[in-house]
Structure formats: C-alpha cells, structure tokens
Design an enzyme around this catalytic site. Sequence first.
Site, PDB file in Angstrom:
ATOM      1  CB  CYS A   8      -0.938  -0.003   1.198  1.00  0.00           C
ATOM      2  SG  CYS A   8      -0.187  -0.627   2.711  1.00  0.00           S
ATOM      3  CG  HIS A  15      -0.670   3.979   4.714  1.00  0.00           C
ATOM      4  ND1 HIS A  15      -1.329   3.637   5.869  1.00  0.00           N
ATOM      5  CD2 HIS A  15      -0.236   2.806   4.175  1.00  0.00           C
ATOM      6  CE1 HIS A  15      -1.303   2.316   6.021  1.00  0.00           C
ATOM      7  NE2 HIS A  15      -0.646   1.784   4.991  1.00  0.00           N
TER       8      HIS A  15
HETATM    9  N1  LIG Z   1      -4.642  -3.608   5.260  1.00  0.00           N
HETATM   10  C1  LIG Z   1      -3.983  -3.059   4.264  1.00  0.00           C
HETATM   11  O1  LIG Z   1      -3.891  -1.818   4.138  1.00  0.00           O
HETATM   12  C2  LIG Z   1      -3.313  -3.903   3.225  1.00  0.00           C
HETATM   13  C3  LIG Z   1      -2.756  -3.274   2.136  1.00  0.00           C
HETATM   14  C4  LIG Z   1      -2.126  -4.025   1.157  1.00  0.00           C
HETATM   15  C5  LIG Z   1      -2.057  -5.390   1.305  1.00  0.00           C
HETATM   16  N2  LIG Z   1      -2.595  -6.002   2.392  1.00  0.00           N
HETATM   17  C6  LIG Z   1      -2.502  -7.457   2.492  1.00  0.00           C
HETATM   18  O2  LIG Z   1      -3.804  -7.993   2.322  1.00  0.00           O
HETATM   19  C7  LIG Z   1      -3.958  -9.162   3.143  1.00  0.00           C
HETATM   20  C8  LIG Z   1      -5.169  -8.984   4.042  1.00  0.00           C
HETATM   21  O3  LIG Z   1      -5.017  -7.825   4.834  1.00  0.00           O
HETATM   22  P1  LIG Z   1      -6.177  -7.301   5.788  1.00  0.00           P
HETATM   23  O4  LIG Z   1      -5.691  -6.004   6.286  1.00  0.00           O
HETATM   24  O5  LIG Z   1      -7.499  -7.407   5.130  1.00  0.00           O
HETATM   25  O6  LIG Z   1      -6.083  -8.389   6.981  1.00  0.00           O
HETATM   26  P2  LIG Z   1      -7.199  -8.797   8.034  1.00  0.00           P
HETATM   27  O7  LIG Z   1      -8.150  -7.679   8.287  1.00  0.00           O
HETATM   28  O8  LIG Z   1      -6.430  -9.354   9.182  1.00  0.00           O
HETATM   29  O9  LIG Z   1      -8.014  -9.983   7.309  1.00  0.00           O
HETATM   30  C9  LIG Z   1      -7.423 -11.228   7.015  1.00  0.00           C
HETATM   31  C10 LIG Z   1      -8.393 -12.047   6.172  1.00  0.00           C
HETATM   32  O10 LIG Z   1      -7.744 -13.277   5.809  1.00  0.00           O
HETATM   33  C11 LIG Z   1      -8.611 -14.363   6.163  1.00  0.00           C
HETATM   34  N3  LIG Z   1      -7.802 -15.564   6.456  1.00  0.00           N
HETATM   35  C12 LIG Z   1      -6.810 -15.689   7.358  1.00  0.00           C
HETATM   36  N4  LIG Z   1      -6.321 -16.949   7.327  1.00  0.00           N
HETATM   37  C13 LIG Z   1      -7.028 -17.630   6.382  1.00  0.00           C
HETATM   38  C14 LIG Z   1      -7.030 -18.971   5.916  1.00  0.00           C
HETATM   39  N5  LIG Z   1      -6.183 -19.874   6.392  1.00  0.00           N
HETATM   40  N6  LIG Z   1      -7.914 -19.322   4.945  1.00  0.00           N
HETATM   41  C15 LIG Z   1      -8.782 -18.413   4.433  1.00  0.00           C
HETATM   42  N7  LIG Z   1      -8.834 -17.117   4.853  1.00  0.00           N
HETATM   43  C16 LIG Z   1      -7.975 -16.739   5.827  1.00  0.00           C
HETATM   44  C17 LIG Z   1      -9.351 -13.860   7.387  1.00  0.00           C
HETATM   45  O11 LIG Z   1     -10.513 -14.629   7.638  1.00  0.00           O
HETATM   46  P3  LIG Z   1     -11.160 -14.714   9.109  1.00  0.00           P
HETATM   47  O12 LIG Z   1     -11.956 -13.447   9.296  1.00  0.00           O
HETATM   48  O13 LIG Z   1     -12.019 -15.913   9.035  1.00  0.00           O
HETATM   49  O14 LIG Z   1     -10.041 -14.837  10.090  1.00  0.00           O
HETATM   50  C18 LIG Z   1      -9.673 -12.439   6.917  1.00  0.00           C
HETATM   51  O15 LIG Z   1     -10.742 -12.477   5.990  1.00  0.00           O
HETATM   52  C19 LIG Z   1      -2.629  -9.341   3.868  1.00  0.00           C
HETATM   53  O16 LIG Z   1      -1.837 -10.232   3.117  1.00  0.00           O
HETATM   54  C20 LIG Z   1      -2.025  -7.967   3.843  1.00  0.00           C
HETATM   55  O17 LIG Z   1      -0.626  -7.998   3.896  1.00  0.00           O
HETATM   56  C21 LIG Z   1      -3.233  -5.294   3.357  1.00  0.00           C
END
Ligand SMILES: NC(=O)c1ccc[n+]([C@@H]2O[C@H](COP(=O)([O-])OP(=O)(O)OC[C@H]3O[C@@H](n4cnc5c(N)ncnc54)[C@H](OP(=O)(O)O)[C@@H]3O)[C@@H](O)[C@H]2O)c1
Length: 332
Positions: free
Chosen positions: A124, A233
């Site tokens: 991001c 950010h």
């Molecule tokens: N947040 C940001 O600004 C951002 C920006 C760029 C990239 N990312 C990337 O995007 C990804 C998600 O980020 P986020 O911020 O959305 O994280 P988050 O809010 O912690 O959500 C994680 C998601 O992954 C699911 N998950 C975890 N383990 C899993 C499994 N074994 N099988 C299937 N689903 C699973 C979770 O499901 P449950 O609800 O069931 O646990 C939830 O839907 C990460 O890789 C992060 O590095 C995030």
Amino acid sequence: MKLALVGATGLVGKTALTILSRLPVTELIPVASERSYGKSISFNDKDIRIQSIERALEMKPDIAIFSAGSELSKEYAPLFSSKGCYVIDNSSAWRMDKDVPLVVPEINGDQLTRDHYLIANPNCSTIQMVMVLFPIARIYGLKKVIVSTYQSVTGSGYQGLAQLISEREERKVDKPAYPYPIDLNCIPHCDRFLENDYTREEMKLVYESRKIMDMPHLPVHATAVRVPVIGGHSESVYIELEKPFEIQEIRTLLARSPGIKVLDDPATGQYPMPAIAHKKDEVFVGRIRKDIDNEKALGLWIVADNLRKGAAGNAIQIAGIIHQRFISDAPA
Ligand SMILES: NC(=O)c1ccc[n+]([C@@H]2O[C@H](COP(=O)([O-])OP(=O)(O)OC[C@H]3O[C@@H](n4cnc5c(N)ncnc54)[C@H](OP(=O)(O)O)[C@@H]3O)[C@@H](O)[C@H]2O)c1
C-alpha cells in the site's frame, strides 16, 4: 464472471465488497478461515455463505483476489492459477518474483498479459508513492528518493484497528497488533526488523518501487512509522531529479495524471489528509515545494486510503482490465 474473494471478512476484503459492483460479477465466492465458516456475507442483496479455500478452488473461478496473508497465497495462488484462474494477490508472497508482474495500472498496466495468471498487487505505501513519482520521473528523471511514512492502523488488518479502538475506549486489548500502545503514540517501525536495521515495510518501498517503475538502481531511503490514524497512509517524500523544473510545472503535471488529485493551497486549507482520502480512490498530493538549496529537488506530501488504491481498489482495477482484455471475449 465468477470471482473468488479470499479474505472476504478482513479489512481489504470488506473494502473490496463495497466497490465490487465495478466488476460484472455474476457469481461471488467469499472465502475466509475456519473461524468464519457458517457465516455469510451480503452481496447484491443476497446472503452468500463463506467457503473454504479448497471448495473455492473446486468451484473454478475466473478471477481470485487473494487478501488473506502470505502463507495462504504461497500455497494456493499457484493452484488457482494453474487451473486457468487469474489470481491477483494482495500479499507480499509473490511481489519480488521475477516471473510475476507487480502492477499499478496507471504505470505498468501493459505488463498484464493473457498468459500471466498470477499478478501481484504492490504494498500500500509503495502504490501511493509511485503513483506520484512516476509521472515526474518520466519527464525530469529521478535520482534519489527519501520517504517517511505515517501509516494508518488499518494497514495492520482488523487487529490493528481493534487495538486502537480498544485503547481509546479503555478496554482490554485481546490480541495486540503492536508491541506498544498505539493510541497517543507513534511506533517507528511497520512490520519486523531485518538484519540491515531497516524494516520489511521499508525494504518493500525500496524494492517494489524499483520493480514497478523499472528503475533497478534507484536509491530509496525509507522510514516507516505507524501512527494512531485510520483513513489512510501519509508520506513525506523528498526527491532529487535529473533536470531542473518550475514548481508550477510539477503541479500541472500531477494534476493531469490519472488517479492523482492535487490539493495544494495551504492558504485556503487545501492539503491532503487521511480524513480526506478515507474511502476515496485517488492518491492525494500537496505541500509541493522546491528545495531551498537544490534547484533539482522537491518535497511532497502524499496521502491515500491504503485499503482503496493501496489494496482493494488497485486489485479491482486490475481485475477489470483482465476481464475486459482476456475474459469477456473468451468462448463460453
Ligand atoms: N490492510 C492493508 O492496508 C493492506 C494493504 C495491502 C495489502 N494487504 C494485504 O492484504 C492481506 C489482508 O489484509 P487485511 O488487512 O485485510 O487483513 P485482516 O483484516 O487481518 O483480514 C485477514 C483475512 O484473511 C482471512 N484468512 C486468514 N487466514 C485464512 C485462511 N487460512 N484461509 C482463508 N482465509 C484466511 C481472514 O478470515 P477470518 O476473518 O475468518 O479470520 C480475513 O478475511 C494481507 O496479506 C495484507 O498484507 C493489506
């Protein structure tokens, strides 16, 4: 088009759901962890049950947007793509793989080809920075970048957001995302430290910027800081250029660049802030000013919603291009 949304219950996944109507999705397959099995999400006025990743693979989606962490992407993204599903991966698992395009459509959308079934969505903080640097670099050449970030807790997923809100409401923090309180504080590292004394987030800014802009030797010095903010950010960016410039030329150039909004009139209170960028697609830039000692250098203040252009928005833009170029004309 059949689309799997892996990580549908997370912050990126939920943001994707709010803008999914930009794609002609006829069937949605929401995927989450075991924790969420049995739950449903609402899409197009219908409740759709959360599926396991294995079931989603069997359902043969056309496109899968992965936002569920690196481990899942490392294991499952190749399985989906080997079945002819275009995978757009939000994690860091594949970004630096030389065979995987790392795409910001405004910059290198031409790297999307029919044969690339695995595409990485950049970090991001990197996306918003290169969105602004690339148009400048094309005209004036880029010699050096120094960036300090002020990153929203939403960049750490729902645990980061929950920690800030719990601390603010003086409730116990169940699973803290950070090793210190984040409310009324700022923490001078995002992600873990590396042997070279930088953090992983800082090195993502270095390596991913070089790859996306195709400038393999660009010097980038980054400091990434977590701040008690939601909405987006912010980045203070100092750049040295190859050629001299007039500051008004830079403002005009950025104002004409797709996906960028210039807010740069402090006299009338026009400058970018997370409160302005929240839930918006654009990358906002302001505080554009020439260095007082170097006529080929300038400072910028860049703000974007990390969950929109920094994650779900960019991924859905890529999905739209893939659908238009490689799926909509495919035989049924
Ligand atoms: N947040 C940001 O600004 C951002 C920006 C760029 C990239 N990312 C990337 O995007 C990804 C998600 O980020 P986020 O911020 O959305 O994280 P988050 O809010 O912690 O959500 C994680 C998601 O992954 C699911 N998950 C975890 N383990 C899993 C499994 N074994 N099988 C299937 N689903 C699973 C979770 O499901 P449950 O609800 O069931 O646990 C939830 O839907 C990460 O890789 C992060 O590095 C995030």
